[in-house]
Design an enzyme around this catalytic site. Sequence first.
Site, PDB file in Angstrom:
ATOM      1  N   ASP A 108      31.781  69.620  55.608  1.00 29.44           N
ATOM      2  CA  ASP A 108      32.686  70.446  56.408  1.00 29.44           C
ATOM      3  C   ASP A 108      33.321  71.556  55.563  1.00 29.44           C
ATOM      4  OD1 ASP A 108      34.224  68.797  54.830  1.00 29.44           O
ATOM      5  OD2 ASP A 108      35.599  68.182  56.427  1.00 29.44           O
ATOM      6  N   LYS A 159      44.972  62.657  48.026  1.00 32.16           N
ATOM      7  CA  LYS A 159      46.064  62.807  49.004  1.00 32.16           C
ATOM      8  C   LYS A 159      47.412  62.267  48.507  1.00 32.16           C
ATOM      9  CE  LYS A 159      42.855  63.296  52.761  1.00 32.16           C
ATOM     10  NZ  LYS A 159      41.538  62.827  52.389  1.00 32.16           N
ATOM     11  N   ASP A 218      37.962  73.959  54.246  1.00 34.07           N
ATOM     12  CA  ASP A 218      37.517  72.666  54.762  1.00 34.07           C
ATOM     13  C   ASP A 218      37.841  72.697  56.248  1.00 34.07           C
ATOM     14  OD1 ASP A 218      37.626  70.145  55.857  1.00 34.07           O
ATOM     15  OD2 ASP A 218      38.417  69.185  54.071  1.00 34.07           O
TER      16      ASP A 218
HETATM   17  N1  GDD Z   1      27.868  59.422  55.696  1.00 33.80           N
HETATM   18  C1  GDD Z   1      29.196  59.331  55.669  1.00 33.80           C
HETATM   19  N2  GDD Z   1      29.796  58.095  55.728  1.00 33.80           N
HETATM   20  N3  GDD Z   1      29.930  60.466  55.605  1.00 33.80           N
HETATM   21  C2  GDD Z   1      31.281  60.347  55.587  1.00 33.80           C
HETATM   22  C3  GDD Z   1      31.942  59.106  55.633  1.00 33.80           C
HETATM   23  C4  GDD Z   1      31.137  57.903  55.713  1.00 33.80           C
HETATM   24  O1  GDD Z   1      31.610  56.766  55.771  1.00 33.80           O
HETATM   25  N4  GDD Z   1      33.279  59.339  55.612  1.00 33.80           N
HETATM   26  C5  GDD Z   1      33.433  60.671  55.532  1.00 33.80           C
HETATM   27  N5  GDD Z   1      32.231  61.301  55.526  1.00 33.80           N
HETATM   28  C6  GDD Z   1      31.955  62.736  55.403  1.00 33.80           C
HETATM   29  C7  GDD Z   1      32.659  63.632  56.408  1.00 33.80           C
HETATM   30  O2  GDD Z   1      31.806  63.870  57.534  1.00 33.80           O
HETATM   31  C8  GDD Z   1      32.892  64.908  55.599  1.00 33.80           C
HETATM   32  O3  GDD Z   1      31.780  65.796  55.653  1.00 33.80           O
HETATM   33  C9  GDD Z   1      33.029  64.420  54.160  1.00 33.80           C
HETATM   34  O4  GDD Z   1      32.470  63.098  54.149  1.00 33.80           O
HETATM   35  C10 GDD Z   1      34.485  64.367  53.671  1.00 33.80           C
HETATM   36  O5  GDD Z   1      35.244  63.606  54.593  1.00 33.80           O
HETATM   37  P1  GDD Z   1      36.572  64.218  55.232  1.00 33.80           P
HETATM   38  O6  GDD Z   1      37.088  63.205  56.187  1.00 33.80           O
HETATM   39  O7  GDD Z   1      36.354  65.594  55.700  1.00 33.80           O
HETATM   40  O8  GDD Z   1      37.525  64.189  53.952  1.00 33.80           O
HETATM   41  P2  GDD Z   1      38.838  65.068  53.691  1.00 33.80           P
HETATM   42  O9  GDD Z   1      38.660  66.454  54.165  1.00 33.80           O
HETATM   43  O10 GDD Z   1      40.011  64.323  54.217  1.00 33.80           O
HETATM   44  O11 GDD Z   1      38.940  65.030  52.082  1.00 33.80           O
HETATM   45  C11 GDD Z   1      37.816  65.292  51.289  1.00 33.80           C
HETATM   46  O12 GDD Z   1      37.563  66.684  51.212  1.00 33.80           O
HETATM   47  C12 GDD Z   1      38.567  67.465  50.517  1.00 33.80           C
HETATM   48  C13 GDD Z   1      38.058  68.890  50.391  1.00 33.80           C
HETATM   49  O13 GDD Z   1      37.611  69.380  51.566  1.00 33.80           O
HETATM   50  C14 GDD Z   1      38.047  64.711  49.883  1.00 33.80           C
HETATM   51  O14 GDD Z   1      36.823  64.802  49.189  1.00 33.80           O
HETATM   52  C15 GDD Z   1      39.151  65.446  49.155  1.00 33.80           C
HETATM   53  O15 GDD Z   1      39.252  64.962  47.829  1.00 33.80           O
HETATM   54  C16 GDD Z   1      38.807  66.927  49.104  1.00 33.80           C
HETATM   55  O16 GDD Z   1      39.877  67.662  48.475  1.00 33.80           O
HETATM   56 MG    MG Z   2      37.197  67.470  55.257  1.00 31.53          MG
END
Ligand code: GDD
Ligand code: MG
Length: 327
Positions: A108, A159, A218
Amino acid sequence: MDAVVLVGGFGTRLRPLTLTRPKQMLPLVDRPMIEHVVGRLGAQGVARAVLSLGYRPDAFEAAYPRGRCAGVELFYAVEPEPLDTAGAIAFAARTAGVRDAFVAVNGDVISDFPLADLLGAHRSQGAAATIALTPVDDPSRYGVVRCGPDGRVQAFVEKPPAGRSPSKWINAGMYVLDPSVLDLVPEHRPSSIERETFPALVQRGVLHAVARDGFWIDAGTPAAYLEAQLALSGGGWIHPQAQIDRRAEVRGSVVMQGAVVGPGASVVGSALLPGARVGAGAAVERSMVGFRAEVGADARLCDFSVVGDDSKIPAAAALSNERVPGA
Ligand code: GDD
Ligand code: MG
């Protein structure tokens, strides 16, 4: 070079739009989010994108039945249960038979972070993993990173509570990983790269980072998804097959295929997804209207309201920061 692209999350923050499709299959301007992400990887030398799929994998398989997306070969790795970020990356890399250092990205994130800088630093520093960092004003919804002058990561905190971040530099969701990192990831149970793997690599002194300030979003929340629509369209876009009444006002918005805006309506800083309809005199501000959803005459939507596919907002209703249907 292979890239594992994480696209298996539930996209809960974008509900109800993600009740019917995965977040990365939501349209960003003229194509699904995944095509922007994979296209940028392809333009930087990635030959194969290993999609780490969990939630609604068939949406990807149906959209790219020939296994190609934005000119890049796809490999589908469908996990048997949600394995969280580390588990998902490891499952996908093992399933796809990845053997060399590889790229992993959050599916994303839309950014112009140069992959070459990340790969170059990874090779020259001999780290087990090298992560991209980008600066943000409020780091609390991200993974926050503190680095030494040599680029070695000293702390990775996922976080942290607001006001308790060790820096404004955050994990940009783009990594180069050595296959040896996969040995730290347990099989058959969920594990988080942010909460388990990276802190373990920090302890060993083998996590490095490259920091760059550039275009980075993001798109996982309504506000950020809207911001991405506007950034990628240069401030707004109207599909040639949208119908905007000449007495309507559309400003700083993305209006997708088949969307209809009635007389006297106004659409500002918003996104109308394919087939969305905004009735006469209605106002849509900083909000999103889903596939074929209808906003009744004289209704008012503002402050990141989100209307799900096929939902109907009654005439003259007023919604501020609401989701329809709700959770
Ligand atoms: N296959 C799979 N399985 N994908 C997953 C799973 C899972 O269990 N959980 C999450 N994802 C995918 C989501 O679809 C997304 O593309 C990505 O992993 C990150 O998950 P998000 O839910 O978007 O995380 P976030 O935005 O809260 O935080 C993450 O992104 C930030 C930067 O954009 C973390 O990596 C943070 O450390 C980072 O700063
Ligand atoms: Mg995200």
